[in-house]
Enzyme design. Structure first.
Site, PDB file in Angstrom:
ATOM      1  NE  ARG A 338      87.283  25.975  16.559  1.00 46.77           N
ATOM      2  CZ  ARG A 338      86.405  26.125  15.589  1.00 46.77           C
ATOM      3  NH1 ARG A 338      85.626  25.108  15.239  1.00 46.77           N
ATOM      4  NH2 ARG A 338      86.278  27.276  14.962  1.00 46.77           N
ATOM      5  CG  HIS A 339      88.336  30.681  19.846  1.00 45.16           C
ATOM      6  ND1 HIS A 339      87.116  31.018  19.320  1.00 45.16           N
ATOM      7  CD2 HIS A 339      89.130  30.359  18.804  1.00 45.16           C
ATOM      8  CE1 HIS A 339      87.178  30.903  18.001  1.00 45.16           C
ATOM      9  NE2 HIS A 339      88.388  30.493  17.667  1.00 45.16           N
ATOM     10  CG  ASN A 345      83.923  31.524  15.485  1.00 44.57           C
ATOM     11  OD1 ASN A 345      84.301  31.312  16.635  1.00 44.57           O
ATOM     12  ND2 ASN A 345      84.712  31.348  14.443  1.00 44.57           N
ATOM     13  NE  ARG A 389      89.612  33.408  16.997  1.00 46.27           N
ATOM     14  CZ  ARG A 389      90.452  34.060  16.190  1.00 46.27           C
ATOM     15  NH1 ARG A 389      90.749  35.324  16.430  1.00 46.27           N
ATOM     16  NH2 ARG A 389      90.997  33.437  15.155  1.00 46.27           N
ATOM     17  CD  GLU A 409      92.863  29.180  12.950  1.00 40.84           C
ATOM     18  OE1 GLU A 409      93.837  28.439  13.194  1.00 40.84           O
ATOM     19  OE2 GLU A 409      91.739  28.719  12.697  1.00 40.84           O
ATOM     20  CG  HIS A 474      92.936  29.903  17.069  1.00 44.42           C
ATOM     21  ND1 HIS A 474      92.102  30.981  17.181  1.00 44.42           N
ATOM     22  CD2 HIS A 474      94.019  30.184  17.832  1.00 44.42           C
ATOM     23  CE1 HIS A 474      92.661  31.896  17.961  1.00 44.42           C
ATOM     24  NE2 HIS A 474      93.825  31.429  18.376  1.00 44.42           N
TER      25      HIS A 474
END
Ligand SMILES: *[C@@H]1O[C@H](CO)[C@@H](O)[C@H](O)[C@H]1NC(C)=O
Ligand SMILES: *[C@@H]1O[C@H](CO)[C@@H](O)[C@H](O)[C@H]1NC(C)=O
Ligand SMILES: *[C@@H]1O[C@H](CO)[C@@H](O)[C@H](O)[C@H]1NC(C)=O
Ligand SMILES: *[C@H]1O[C@H](CO)[C@@H](O)[C@H](O)[C@H]1NC(C)=O
Length: 568
Positions: A338-339, A345, A389, A409, A474
């Site tokens: 994932r980023h 987040n 991201r 995403e 994502h």
């Protein structure tokens, strides 16, 4: 009579047209022969009279002018013109070849062919793999099954050798594959029969595809299998051929590594045993010959380098053909991450196009260091989404990058940029519905997991043939991608754990994948929200929010130095 009933529509038109033309010719002929006593013509078309299935028509016509009776008997015995339309081109050559020798056999084949054509294009499909050991049959079977399951079919592989192993607790040696080994061939026949039975049950239970992974090397065995079409199944044979010595060697090494038969053998023994087993099979092997066998089949050469199809029709079959023609089944290693932690987040917000948090940037550097270390030995490529991201996360890795929209995403529609608390406050019903069925729930103006599975199809198909790709994606998208490679159940997909700041390394292992999770030592928030117990739309706010992971209210300024400070 089968001919008349099945092809009745066009057949009747054809027949009427034929009569018209024919009577015109007779009329002309009669005029020319005025004065002759009798004209009697017997027209026999097609290949000699066969008692079974032949259609005989007699037609009598009075000709008033001459007061003669002209009698025409047209024996329509499977006329070759008709047959040429009914059957595929290959079959008619087969017919001429076999006419004198194998009339009865041909009758049987013709009947099967007509019945097959009558089966609905959406009928359950039985796929039977054909080919010698080490030609990549099992790998093809499992990949195909994975692909079909992802595309809304319900497919399962029935592996003959597993049934055999059930009958023999311990694998003895190649000896059981000898054609003249009575006991061995009895066991093999028995296990093949059981596998076929289970496959038939699977299809009768309402599933759509069964893949029968046996060798089915002889013509007779294939004929047996093909007769299952009488039960209303479509049958497709896939023959795997491999002439490329390098590929063959690699397959053999894989078998020695992964096959349950060779777990207990020393390497030399195993190599010798496999070689002898191959010899036994080669002695019995009859490759599919389009001119001798009336079956629909696909031949896959060198694991997908060349794919040829013969008499393949139907909706599922064409999907399969498309999939096989792009396939290169090579060993592969893929990296997913994932980023890095994004500002959203940290704040517990979903969607959006936020930049990385300070800790996210630290992860990006750690990731680059790790991957650049590996990349000095082998070239990598990087696939990111189009969002900031993921691009920022991949920025420092030295490898060509491409941004793919299909990796974006899940679109949360009206809920983009909200926290779970805000969602519960503004759209409590939507929030509850999502918890009830996260896989199929679609955000208003947004997407569901099923939607991203659909848009990921081409990416996954491409990824299956790649090696050393780093996918920076994502949470929801990676759940789907990993779920695909790891054969996860669809309903489990939305709850798979794909934490931040972790590299997921997939390595092909036979026809499955081995997973390795590499956690980078950089702190981050947890974004995984478990399904709450109460998913009713009348639940209280506390019940709805019970599994929401903790997050920050505002972005802390010195986040990476002090993580306890601003925690909720
Ligand atoms: C391997 O061989 C040993 C002894 O010959 C036996 O006890 C064991 O069950 C075998 N293991 C497998 C996996 O076949
Ligand atoms: C969910 O919450 C509602 C309202 O508080 C309650 O009536 C219901 O019984 C709960 N259901 C479950 C399964 O706990
Ligand atoms: C972290 O925050 C605590 C409490 O505010 C403080 O006592 C501590 O010195 C901070 N640590 C660092 C490394 O900034
Ligand atoms: C091939 O399929 C037929 C199905 O009728 C089966 O009887 C036969 O034993 C199979 N052969 C092998 C070697 O799997």
């Amino acid at each position: 009579m089968a001919l008349v009933s099945i092809q009745s529509d066009w057949y009747i038109y054809f027949w009427l047209l034929y009569c018209k033309i024919y009577s015109a010719i007779v009329w002309l002929f009669g005029n020319h022969c005025r004065g002759a006593d009798k004209v009697r013509s017997v027209i026999t078309a097609g290949a000699g009279v066969q008692s079974s299935g032949s259609i005989q028509r007699a037609r009598t016509r009075r000709r008033k002018a001459q007061q003669h009776r002209v009698k025409h008997i047209v024996a329509l015995t499977r006329r070759s013109s008709v047959r040429r339309i009914v059957m595929a081109p290959g079959a008619s050559t087969a017919h001429t070849m076999m006419e004198d020798k194998e009339k009865t056999l041909h009758g049987a084949l013709g009947a099967v062919s007509m019945r097959t054509r009558h089966i609905s294009p959406f009928a359950p499909l039985l796929i039977a793999l054909v080919g010698l050991p080490a030609r990549g049959k099992s790998q093809l079977a499992h990949r195909l099954s994975r692909h079909l399951n992802w595309n809304g079919e319900s497919a399962k592989v029935f592996d003959c050798s597993e049934y055999r192993r059930r009958h023999m607790a311990l694998y003895g040696s190649h000896d059981i594959f000898r054609a003249d080994n009575q006991q061995g061939s009895a066991i093999r026949r028995q296990s093949a029969r059981e596998a076929v039975q289970d496959a038939v049950h699977w299809l009768k239970d309402g599933n759509s595809v069964a893949i029968f992974d046996g060798t089915n090397i002889t013509r007779e065995q294939r004929q047996d299998l093909n007769s299952l079409s009488e039960m209303g199944f479509r049958i497709l044979f896939i023959e795997c051929v491999c002439e490329d010595q390098d590929l063959l060697e690699r397959n053999i090494i894989e078998i020695l590594h992964y096959s349950a038969d060779y777990k207990n053998m020393s390497e030399d023994e195993a190599v010798d045993d496999l070689r002898k087993k191959l010899e036994h099979y080669m002695r019995q092997y009859e490759p599919i010959d389009a001119s001798l066998e009336n079956i629909g089949f696909v031949r896959v050469e060198n694991m997908g380098e060349t794919v040829t199809a013969h008499k393949v029709s139907g909706q599922k079959e064409s999907t399969i053909l498309g999939y096989l023609s792009g396939m290169r089944a090579l060993p592969q290693t893929l990296y997913f991450t994932r980023h890095g932690e994004s500002e959203y987040n940290v704040l517990g917000r979903i969607g959006g196009d936020a930049a990385l948090s300070a800790r996210g940037q630290m992860y990006a550097r750690a990731l680059a260091e790790h991957m650049n270390g590996l990349a000095t030995r082998e070239p990598f490529s990087i696939w990111t989404s189009e969002l900031r991201r993921t691009k920022q996360t991949a920025a420092d890795i030295r490898a060509p990058k491409c941004a793919i929209r299909a990796l974006n995403e899940l679109d949360a529609g009206i809920c983009e940029g909200l926290t779970y608390e805000e969602m519960q406050e503004r759209f409590p019903q939507e929030f509850a519905w999502r918890d009830q069925d996260k896989l199929r729930y679609r955000y208003p103006w947004g997407e569901s997991y099923i939607d991203i599975m659909t848009r990921l199809r081409p990416v996954l198909a491409a990824l299956e043939d790649e090696h050393n790709v780093i996918v920076v994606g994502h949470q929801a998208v990676l759940r789907c991608m990993l779920g695909y490679f790891l054969d996860a159940k669809l309903d489990e997909l939305p709850y798979m754990t794909v934490p931040l700041h972790t590299i997921v390394k997939l390595t092909s292992y036979g026809y499955t994948y081995k997973v390795e999770m590499i956690k980078m030592p950089v702190d981050c928030v947890d974004t995984h929200r478990k399904q709450p117990k109460n998913c009713s739309i009348t639940r209280t706010t506390a019940d709805a929010l019970v599994t929401v992971p903790s997050h920050y209210d505002t972005l802390p300024s010195n986040l990476w130095q002090n993580t306890t400070e601003a925690q909720l």
